[in-house]
Design an enzyme around this catalytic site. Structure first.
Site, PDB file in Angstrom:
ATOM      1  N   SER A   1       0.827  -1.211   0.000  1.00 40.42           N
ATOM      2  CA  SER A   1       0.000   0.000   0.000  1.00 40.42           C
ATOM      3  C   SER A   1       0.860   1.259   0.000  1.00 40.42           C
ATOM      4  O   SER A   1       2.005   1.258   0.462  1.00 40.42           O
ATOM      5  CB  SER A   1      -0.909   0.024   1.225  1.00 40.42           C
ATOM      6  OG  SER A   1      -1.706  -1.112   1.273  1.00 40.42           O
TER       7      SER A   1
HETATM    8  N1  SAH Z   1      -0.279  -5.034   3.967  1.00 38.70           N
HETATM    9  C1  SAH Z   1       0.425  -5.437   2.787  1.00 38.70           C
HETATM   10  C2  SAH Z   1      -0.395  -5.233   1.542  1.00 38.70           C
HETATM   11  C3  SAH Z   1      -1.007  -6.479   1.211  1.00 38.70           C
HETATM   12  S1  SAH Z   1      -1.885  -6.634  -0.308  1.00 38.70           S
HETATM   13  C4  SAH Z   1       1.743  -4.744   2.654  1.00 38.70           C
HETATM   14  O1  SAH Z   1       2.023  -3.839   3.440  1.00 38.70           O
HETATM   15  O2  SAH Z   1       2.524  -5.133   1.782  1.00 38.70           O
HETATM   16  C5  SAH Z   1      -3.107  -7.751   0.330  1.00 38.70           C
HETATM   17  C6  SAH Z   1      -2.622  -9.103   0.741  1.00 38.70           C
HETATM   18  O3  SAH Z   1      -3.748  -9.822   1.200  1.00 38.70           O
HETATM   19  C7  SAH Z   1      -2.002  -9.901  -0.387  1.00 38.70           C
HETATM   20  O4  SAH Z   1      -0.745 -10.362  -0.009  1.00 38.70           O
HETATM   21  C8  SAH Z   1      -2.988 -11.069  -0.573  1.00 38.70           C
HETATM   22  O5  SAH Z   1      -2.368 -12.266  -0.944  1.00 38.70           O
HETATM   23  C9  SAH Z   1      -3.583 -11.169   0.816  1.00 38.70           C
HETATM   24  N2  SAH Z   1      -4.877 -11.856   0.884  1.00 38.70           N
HETATM   25  C10 SAH Z   1      -5.893 -11.857  -0.021  1.00 38.70           C
HETATM   26  N3  SAH Z   1      -6.906 -12.613   0.417  1.00 38.70           N
HETATM   27  C11 SAH Z   1      -6.537 -13.097   1.641  1.00 38.70           C
HETATM   28  C12 SAH Z   1      -7.162 -13.944   2.593  1.00 38.70           C
HETATM   29  N4  SAH Z   1      -8.372 -14.455   2.414  1.00 38.70           N
HETATM   30  N5  SAH Z   1      -6.478 -14.224   3.725  1.00 38.70           N
HETATM   31  C13 SAH Z   1      -5.239 -13.729   3.949  1.00 38.70           C
HETATM   32  N6  SAH Z   1      -4.594 -12.926   3.071  1.00 38.70           N
HETATM   33  C14 SAH Z   1      -5.242 -12.615   1.931  1.00 38.70           C
END
Ligand code: SAH
Length: 219
Positions: free
Chosen positions: A67
């Site tokens: 993000s």
């Molecule tokens: N907070 C992160 C941004 C993550 S993007 C950062 O600072 O880099 C969102 C993430 O959520 C991705 O890695 C994706 O794989 C994960 N995601 C999507 N669906 C999910 C689920 N059901 N449970 C856990 N993680 C999930």
């Protein structure tokens, strides 16, 4: 923590905090200090390092993104942490948001659906010396019930509706911050009052990757 060689990025980070966070009205000293400390350039792919402190999200592989710094700081501020809390994070991704939370919280429990991202994030966070994080690979819709209740919960992938297990695993008087929706998403803060009633506050429109369910088929 955050002790590896900083490659001269500290000044860039300080400028990011002033120019992107303080200028847009973020004020919580704990959050600003955490954002000044965490070396964001360790959490992006090598080819993106030069852009790590720029004012936008970046790709981290597997079609996922880290993000924008402002959104990371805003979501952290809206949790209202004062230090020492037990926090659940859904969507570890690169681990950057996890690190920001771990700077402030007592312990962070983080859940990621994709094993390759979870493992890479864990390597980065351990190399930086964070020892107050527990990792789980799985579907974050279900939360992590073994360690509930949590003093704060954050999701960084967007479900269409509020996951009931996350509401259940939130302690009373505490907050959950997450993006909600499909194409049109809002960042929402949910507070569970002492009697268990929920109040929702819409913070700002956002665009996050969808919260996928582990039962979804790839086709
Ligand atoms: N907070 C992160 C941004 C993550 S993007 C950062 O600072 O880099 C969102 C993430 O959520 C991705 O890695 C994706 O794989 C994960 N995601 C999507 N669906 C999910 C689920 N059901 N449970 C856990 N993680 C999930």
């Amino acid at each position: 923590m955050a002790s590896l060689d900083d490659n001269g990025y500290a000044a860039t980070r300080a400028a990011m905090v002033e120019g992107q966070l303080v200028r847009r009205g973020l004020r919580d000293p704990l959050v600003l200090e955490a954002m000044r400390r965490v070396p964001r350039h360790y959490f992006v792919p090598p080819e993106s390092q030069a852009y790590a402190y720029d004012d936008y999200p970046l790709p981290i592989g597997e079609e996922q993104t880290i993000s924008q710094p402002y959104i990371v700081a805003l979501m952290t501020e809206e949790l209202g942490l004062t230090g020492g809390e037990r926090v659940l994070e859904i969507g570890t991704g690169s681990g950057y948001q996890t690190a920001v939370l771990a700077e402030i919280a007592g312990h962070v429990y983080t859940v990621e659906l994709l094993p390759s991202l979870a493992e890479e994030a864990r390597r980065t966070l351990e190399a930086l010396g964070y020892d107050n994080i527990s990792y789980r690979i799985g579907d974050g819709w279900e939360g992590w019930s073994e360690h509930a209740p949590y003093d704060a919960i954050m999701a960084t992938a967007a479900p269409l509706e509020l996951p009931e297990p996350l509401v259940e695993q939130l302690a009373t008087g505490r907050r959950l911050v997450l993006p909600l929706g499909e194409i049109e998403q809002d960042l929402v803060q949910v507070t569970k009052d002492e009697s268990g009633c929920l109040s929702k506050r819409v913070l700002t429109p956002v665009r996050f990757v969808p919260l996928r369910r582990s039962t979804e088929r790839e086709d």
